[in-house]
Design a protein around this motif. Sequence first.
Motif, PDB file in Angstrom:
ATOM      1  N   MET A 198      -7.634  19.069  -4.654  1.00  0.00           N
ATOM      2  CA  MET A 198      -7.990  17.669  -4.957  1.00  0.00           C
ATOM      3  C   MET A 198      -6.845  16.729  -4.584  1.00  0.00           C
ATOM      4  SD  MET A 198     -10.501  17.787  -8.240  1.00  0.00           S
ATOM      5  CE  MET A 198      -9.415  18.494  -9.438  1.00  0.00           C
ATOM      6  N   VAL A 199      -5.615  17.151  -4.850  1.00  0.00           N
ATOM      7  CA  VAL A 199      -4.459  16.319  -4.501  1.00  0.00           C
ATOM      8  C   VAL A 199      -4.399  16.153  -2.971  1.00  0.00           C
ATOM      9  CG1 VAL A 199      -1.925  16.269  -4.497  1.00  0.00           C
ATOM     10  CG2 VAL A 199      -3.158  16.832  -6.598  1.00  0.00           C
ATOM     11  N   ALA A 200      -4.685  17.227  -2.238  1.00  0.00           N
ATOM     12  CA  ALA A 200      -4.649  17.153  -0.770  1.00  0.00           C
ATOM     13  C   ALA A 200      -5.736  16.211  -0.241  1.00  0.00           C
ATOM     14  CB  ALA A 200      -4.823  18.552  -0.179  1.00  0.00           C
ATOM     15  N   ILE A 201      -6.913  16.224  -0.878  1.00  0.00           N
ATOM     16  CA  ILE A 201      -7.977  15.299  -0.448  1.00  0.00           C
ATOM     17  C   ILE A 201      -7.489  13.856  -0.643  1.00  0.00           C
ATOM     18  CG2 ILE A 201     -10.282  14.390  -0.974  1.00  0.00           C
ATOM     19  CD1 ILE A 201     -11.059  17.234  -1.937  1.00  0.00           C
ATOM     20  N   GLY A 202      -6.923  13.573  -1.824  1.00  0.00           N
ATOM     21  CA  GLY A 202      -6.430  12.224  -2.109  1.00  0.00           C
ATOM     22  C   GLY A 202      -5.434  11.772  -1.058  1.00  0.00           C
ATOM     23  N   GLN A 203      -4.522  12.679  -0.733  1.00  0.00           N
ATOM     24  CA  GLN A 203      -3.487  12.348   0.247  1.00  0.00           C
ATOM     25  C   GLN A 203      -4.097  12.029   1.613  1.00  0.00           C
ATOM     26  OE1 GLN A 203      -0.884  15.667   0.211  1.00  0.00           O
ATOM     27  NE2 GLN A 203       0.741  14.433  -0.694  1.00  0.00           N
ATOM     28  N   ARG A 204      -5.017  12.888   2.042  1.00  0.00           N
ATOM     29  CA  ARG A 204      -5.636  12.701   3.365  1.00  0.00           C
ATOM     30  C   ARG A 204      -6.469  11.437   3.420  1.00  0.00           C
ATOM     31  NH1 ARG A 204      -5.940  17.206   7.023  1.00  0.00           N
ATOM     32  NH2 ARG A 204      -5.009  19.056   6.101  1.00  0.00           N
ATOM     33  N   LEU A 205      -7.052  11.042   2.278  1.00  0.00           N
ATOM     34  CA  LEU A 205      -7.909   9.857   2.284  1.00  0.00           C
ATOM     35  C   LEU A 205      -7.179   8.620   1.732  1.00  0.00           C
ATOM     36  CD1 LEU A 205     -11.386  11.399   1.321  1.00  0.00           C
ATOM     37  CD2 LEU A 205     -10.354  11.127   3.572  1.00  0.00           C
ATOM     38  N   GLY A 206      -5.869   8.699   1.661  1.00  0.00           N
ATOM     39  CA  GLY A 206      -5.066   7.505   1.369  1.00  0.00           C
ATOM     40  C   GLY A 206      -5.037   7.064  -0.077  1.00  0.00           C
ATOM     41  N   ARG A 207      -5.270   7.970  -1.041  1.00  0.00           N
ATOM     42  CA  ARG A 207      -5.123   7.600  -2.463  1.00  0.00           C
ATOM     43  C   ARG A 207      -4.074   8.522  -3.054  1.00  0.00           C
ATOM     44  NH1 ARG A 207     -10.118   4.557  -3.388  1.00  0.00           N
ATOM     45  NH2 ARG A 207     -10.788   4.340  -1.237  1.00  0.00           N
ATOM     46  N   GLU A 208      -3.026   7.907  -3.593  1.00  0.00           N
ATOM     47  CA  GLU A 208      -2.008   8.747  -4.228  1.00  0.00           C
ATOM     48  C   GLU A 208      -2.678   9.518  -5.382  1.00  0.00           C
ATOM     49  OE1 GLU A 208       1.530   6.762  -5.501  1.00  0.00           O
ATOM     50  OE2 GLU A 208       2.362   8.635  -6.257  1.00  0.00           O
ATOM     51  N   THR A 209      -2.483  10.813  -5.405  1.00  0.00           N
ATOM     52  CA  THR A 209      -3.151  11.640  -6.418  1.00  0.00           C
ATOM     53  C   THR A 209      -2.165  12.633  -7.025  1.00  0.00           C
ATOM     54  OG1 THR A 209      -5.201  11.464  -5.131  1.00  0.00           O
ATOM     55  CG2 THR A 209      -5.138  13.181  -6.802  1.00  0.00           C
ATOM     56  N   VAL A 210      -2.169  12.704  -8.343  1.00  0.00           N
ATOM     57  CA  VAL A 210      -1.322  13.658  -9.070  1.00  0.00           C
ATOM     58  C   VAL A 210      -2.235  14.431 -10.014  1.00  0.00           C
ATOM     59  CG1 VAL A 210       0.575  13.877 -10.751  1.00  0.00           C
ATOM     60  CG2 VAL A 210       0.661  12.090  -9.016  1.00  0.00           C
ATOM     61  N   ALA A 211      -2.007  15.723 -10.153  1.00  0.00           N
ATOM     62  CA  ALA A 211      -2.824  16.493 -11.107  1.00  0.00           C
ATOM     63  C   ALA A 211      -1.939  17.082 -12.196  1.00  0.00           C
ATOM     64  CB  ALA A 211      -3.574  17.597 -10.385  1.00  0.00           C
ATOM     65  N   VAL A 212      -2.390  16.919 -13.439  1.00  0.00           N
ATOM     66  CA  VAL A 212      -1.742  17.553 -14.586  1.00  0.00           C
ATOM     67  C   VAL A 212      -2.642  18.731 -14.960  1.00  0.00           C
ATOM     68  CG1 VAL A 212      -1.111  17.244 -17.022  1.00  0.00           C
ATOM     69  CG2 VAL A 212      -0.789  15.345 -15.398  1.00  0.00           C
ATOM     70  N   ILE A 213      -2.100  19.940 -14.943  1.00  0.00           N
ATOM     71  CA  ILE A 213      -2.915  21.082 -15.383  1.00  0.00           C
ATOM     72  C   ILE A 213      -2.650  21.264 -16.872  1.00  0.00           C
ATOM     73  CG2 ILE A 213      -3.431  23.536 -15.085  1.00  0.00           C
ATOM     74  CD1 ILE A 213      -2.520  23.330 -12.218  1.00  0.00           C
ATOM     75  N   SER A 214      -3.700  21.053 -17.667  1.00  0.00           N
ATOM     76  CA  SER A 214      -3.477  21.100 -19.116  1.00  0.00           C
ATOM     77  C   SER A 214      -4.373  22.151 -19.773  1.00  0.00           C
ATOM     78  CB  SER A 214      -3.671  19.720 -19.734  1.00  0.00           C
ATOM     79  OG  SER A 214      -5.020  19.372 -19.747  1.00  0.00           O
TER      80      SER A 214
END
Length: 410
Positions: A198-214
């Motif tokens: 999901m983070v890689a998709i965000g990056q490729r489509l120009g949205r900064e994305t961070v995931a917290v695994i909780s």
Amino acid sequence: MIEQYSEGAVPDYQMAAMAMAIYFRDMDGSEIAELTAAIVDSGETIDLSAITGTKVDKHSTGGVGDKTTLIVGPLVAAAGIPVAKMSGRGLGHTGGTIDKLEAIRGFETELAKDRFIRNVNEVKLAVAAQSGNLTPADKKLYGLRDVTATVDSIPLIASSVMSKKIASGADAIVLDVKTGSGAFMKTLEGARRLAENMVAIGQRLGRETVAVISDMSEPLGYEVGNANEVREAVDVLRGRGEERLTEVCLTLASHMAVCARQFNGFEEARAHMQHMLDSGQALESFRKFVKAQNGEASFIDDPAQLPQAAYPIDVCANTGGYVEGIDAEAVGVAAMMLGAGRRTKEDVIDRSVGITLKKKIGDRVDKGECIAVLHANDANPEESREKLMKAIHIGSGRVAPPPIVHEIVR
Ligand code: URA
């Protein structure tokens, strides 16, 4: 293919074959990003450019007792960062934020676009039910996956979740990827792979994305059910919340603040979020948010005004020892049996019913001690009581609860 599937030119049987091929063969990063972009393009997208500042969205992959949006939204908004959130209703053992908010008398979740934007500009926070024709290809494909045993595929889940986030218009996205017995991803390894995709998709489509695994190896916090969870969210915002729930909320809020570029790194943002909580500013932000959506905010000082079930029923331990595990999914199902959740999309839920856990993993229990309370409108909810009893495992050895935040994926 997605375009033609949306138009009906590609029939279900071909798309089912494609979904099954993806399920078995996986996809690489550029294929997943292309798939996501095509799903976004299948419908409308929301233009949030009339909101000043960097808009950061938060998304949870779902769990039991997950009331984080009700806490994280006001925390971030109190720091002056706009939160424009579209949310869903619950299905099965997981609850939905919109259902929880509708436990508040008068609270409106169907907001016209101009009101949604005005509220975000004025009180920095709005939460609305998903409306409009966002990602219709996802709805169609998800329905097909559901009946072809292809839901459980990381590229298909990642593109499905991210397409909705991207169509909702935020500049940056913080994902709360749950792992454990109550989560989609039961293992940390699976959650990590989903988060990375999901983070890689965000990056490729120009949205900064961070995931917290909780962690979702037990329900989050003590309360499960709609009014119950609103009550617990207020407790957290008053600084009286369960430690693990408070911690995950502060972590998510801090990552959102960093994505909004308001702080020099996580530690600075974390200190500020703690201040928003301790100073009462987050609670005030919650009050303004409730009023802006026409909710009656008096329950914040008097929780008895929230819907209350007729029968509080104690569930007692039949043995002594320590809580070794709590099957979060089973607790979610027990709450659903009381009426807190939907078995099918058409079910009507009862916002007053739910479960209060009195013990969590690692706690000591004496034989006969109350370990949970069912809040029911049926005087004898035997099916739910049995399910809950089986969900709480008491053993002789003391077990430490798993960490609440496992990893951060950037
Ligand atoms: N949630 C979604 O939105 N999509 C999936 O594919 C799975 C869970």
